[in-house]
Design a protein around this motif. Sequence first.
Motif, PDB file in Angstrom:
ATOM      1  N   SER A   1      30.796  30.113  37.868  1.00 11.88           N
ATOM      2  CA  SER A   1      30.906  29.997  39.323  1.00 11.88           C
ATOM      3  C   SER A   1      32.210  30.599  39.831  1.00 11.88           C
ATOM      4  CB  SER A   1      30.816  28.530  39.742  1.00 11.88           C
ATOM      5  OG  SER A   1      29.564  28.004  39.425  1.00 11.88           O
ATOM      6  N   GLY A   2      33.295  30.327  39.122  1.00 13.60           N
ATOM      7  CA  GLY A   2      34.589  30.879  39.520  1.00 13.60           C
ATOM      8  C   GLY A   2      34.607  32.388  39.456  1.00 13.60           C
ATOM      9  N   PHE A   3      34.022  32.941  38.408  1.00 13.01           N
ATOM     10  CA  PHE A   3      33.967  34.397  38.292  1.00 13.01           C
ATOM     11  C   PHE A   3      33.118  34.996  39.410  1.00 13.01           C
ATOM     12  CE2 PHE A   3      32.083  38.361  36.887  1.00 13.01           C
ATOM     13  CZ  PHE A   3      33.208  39.078  36.546  1.00 13.01           C
ATOM     14  N   LYS A   4      31.955  34.408  39.665  1.00 10.93           N
ATOM     15  CA  LYS A   4      31.082  34.948  40.719  1.00 10.93           C
ATOM     16  C   LYS A   4      31.753  34.852  42.083  1.00 10.93           C
ATOM     17  CE  LYS A   4      26.595  34.531  38.579  1.00 10.93           C
ATOM     18  NZ  LYS A   4      25.234  34.059  38.719  1.00 10.93           N
ATOM     19  N   ARG A   5      32.513  33.772  42.302  1.00 10.03           N
ATOM     20  CA  ARG A   5      33.201  33.609  43.576  1.00 10.03           C
ATOM     21  C   ARG A   5      34.275  34.683  43.754  1.00 10.03           C
ATOM     22  NH1 ARG A   5      35.411  28.891  42.611  1.00 10.03           N
ATOM     23  NH2 ARG A   5      37.289  29.897  41.858  1.00 10.03           N
ATOM     24  N   ASP A   6      34.985  35.002  42.677  1.00  7.50           N
ATOM     25  CA  ASP A   6      36.113  35.920  42.750  1.00  7.50           C
ATOM     26  C   ASP A   6      35.838  37.274  42.103  1.00  7.50           C
ATOM     27  OD1 ASP A   6      37.556  33.865  43.952  1.00  7.50           O
ATOM     28  OD2 ASP A   6      38.305  33.136  42.029  1.00  7.50           O
ATOM     29  N   ARG A   7      34.577  37.606  41.893  1.00 13.03           N
ATOM     30  CA  ARG A   7      34.260  38.815  41.129  1.00 13.03           C
ATOM     31  C   ARG A   7      34.757  40.094  41.770  1.00 13.03           C
ATOM     32  NH1 ARG A   7      27.791  38.620  41.222  1.00 13.03           N
ATOM     33  NH2 ARG A   7      28.229  38.770  39.029  1.00 13.03           N
ATOM     34  N   ASP A   8      34.962  40.107  43.080  1.00  9.44           N
ATOM     35  CA  ASP A   8      35.480  41.316  43.715  1.00  9.44           C
ATOM     36  C   ASP A   8      36.887  41.660  43.221  1.00  9.44           C
ATOM     37  OD1 ASP A   8      36.327  39.002  45.100  1.00  9.44           O
ATOM     38  OD2 ASP A   8      36.891  40.202  46.841  1.00  9.44           O
ATOM     39  N   VAL A   9      37.615  40.679  42.703  1.00  3.94           N
ATOM     40  CA  VAL A   9      38.930  40.922  42.124  1.00  3.94           C
ATOM     41  C   VAL A   9      38.796  41.690  40.814  1.00  3.94           C
ATOM     42  CG1 VAL A   9      40.942  39.793  41.084  1.00  3.94           C
ATOM     43  CG2 VAL A   9      39.926  38.869  43.167  1.00  3.94           C
ATOM     44  N   PHE A  10      37.700  41.478  40.096  1.00  2.36           N
ATOM     45  CA  PHE A  10      37.516  42.052  38.775  1.00  2.36           C
ATOM     46  C   PHE A  10      36.626  43.291  38.766  1.00  2.36           C
ATOM     47  CE2 PHE A  10      38.213  37.483  38.280  1.00  2.36           C
ATOM     48  CZ  PHE A  10      39.378  37.519  37.537  1.00  2.36           C
ATOM     49  N   ALA A  11      35.730  43.425  39.740  1.00  3.37           N
ATOM     50  CA  ALA A  11      34.794  44.547  39.762  1.00  3.37           C
ATOM     51  C   ALA A  11      35.530  45.844  40.095  1.00  3.37           C
ATOM     52  CB  ALA A  11      33.691  44.302  40.790  1.00  3.37           C
ATOM     53  N   PRO A  12      35.167  46.940  39.420  1.00  2.24           N
ATOM     54  CA  PRO A  12      35.795  48.213  39.763  1.00  2.24           C
ATOM     55  C   PRO A  12      35.436  48.624  41.185  1.00  2.24           C
ATOM     56  CG  PRO A  12      34.229  48.455  37.947  1.00  2.24           C
ATOM     57  CD  PRO A  12      34.217  47.035  38.357  1.00  2.24           C
ATOM     58  N   LYS A  13      36.360  49.261  41.860  1.00  4.45           N
ATOM     59  CA  LYS A  13      36.129  49.675  43.244  1.00  4.45           C
ATOM     60  C   LYS A  13      34.941  50.609  43.389  1.00  4.45           C
ATOM     61  CE  LYS A  13      40.355  49.207  45.791  1.00  4.45           C
ATOM     62  NZ  LYS A  13      41.396  49.878  46.538  1.00  4.45           N
ATOM     63  N   ALA A  14      34.718  51.435  42.381  1.00  8.19           N
ATOM     64  CA  ALA A  14      33.640  52.431  42.473  1.00  8.19           C
ATOM     65  C   ALA A  14      32.265  51.782  42.464  1.00  8.19           C
ATOM     66  CB  ALA A  14      33.743  53.404  41.301  1.00  8.19           C
ATOM     67  N   TYR A  15      32.179  50.540  42.024  1.00 12.27           N
ATOM     68  CA  TYR A  15      30.898  49.865  41.915  1.00 12.27           C
ATOM     69  C   TYR A  15      30.919  48.575  42.701  1.00 12.27           C
ATOM     70  CZ  TYR A  15      30.551  53.114  38.065  1.00 12.27           C
ATOM     71  OH  TYR A  15      30.541  54.246  37.319  1.00 12.27           O
ATOM     72  N   PRO A  16      30.503  48.604  43.970  1.00  7.89           N
ATOM     73  CA  PRO A  16      30.519  47.368  44.767  1.00  7.89           C
ATOM     74  C   PRO A  16      29.579  46.336  44.177  1.00  7.89           C
ATOM     75  CG  PRO A  16      29.376  49.121  45.934  1.00  7.89           C
ATOM     76  CD  PRO A  16      29.964  49.729  44.695  1.00  7.89           C
ATOM     77  N   VAL A  17      29.983  45.101  44.285  1.00  6.75           N
ATOM     78  CA  VAL A  17      29.206  43.986  43.740  1.00  6.75           C
ATOM     79  C   VAL A  17      28.132  43.599  44.728  1.00  6.75           C
ATOM     80  CG1 VAL A  17      29.341  41.606  42.974  1.00  6.75           C
ATOM     81  CG2 VAL A  17      31.193  43.188  42.441  1.00  6.75           C
TER      82      VAL A  17
END
Length: 97
Positions: free
Chosen positions: A78-94
């Motif tokens: 849940s924590g990862f899904k909530r904050d995944r934009d911090v970890f996802a590469p910019k080139a690939y929007p979540v």
Amino acid sequence: MASAQAQKKWRDKNRFVKTQLNVMARKVTHDGLVEVSDGFGLTGKAEAVAFCAYVARAMLQKSKRDTTTYLYLEALKSGFKRDRDVFAPKAYPVNEE
């Protein structure tokens, strides 16, 4: 970057045991892999990736018979899904679920 000939040699040698993984990741992810590598005495980021996958599989397996592990793993997910934009590469929007 390795030459095409060196890449072919590597692929031919490791065809049945390895595949190459090239991943675009933010600096925070690379820094985390270095931290895991250093903290657990691993040989680098590639081994840290393998270790993280090993730990995740072990936790999934344990969570099937241990409620505490299941709840902890769910909280991490849940924590990862909530904050995944911090970890996802910019080139690939979540994609939002």
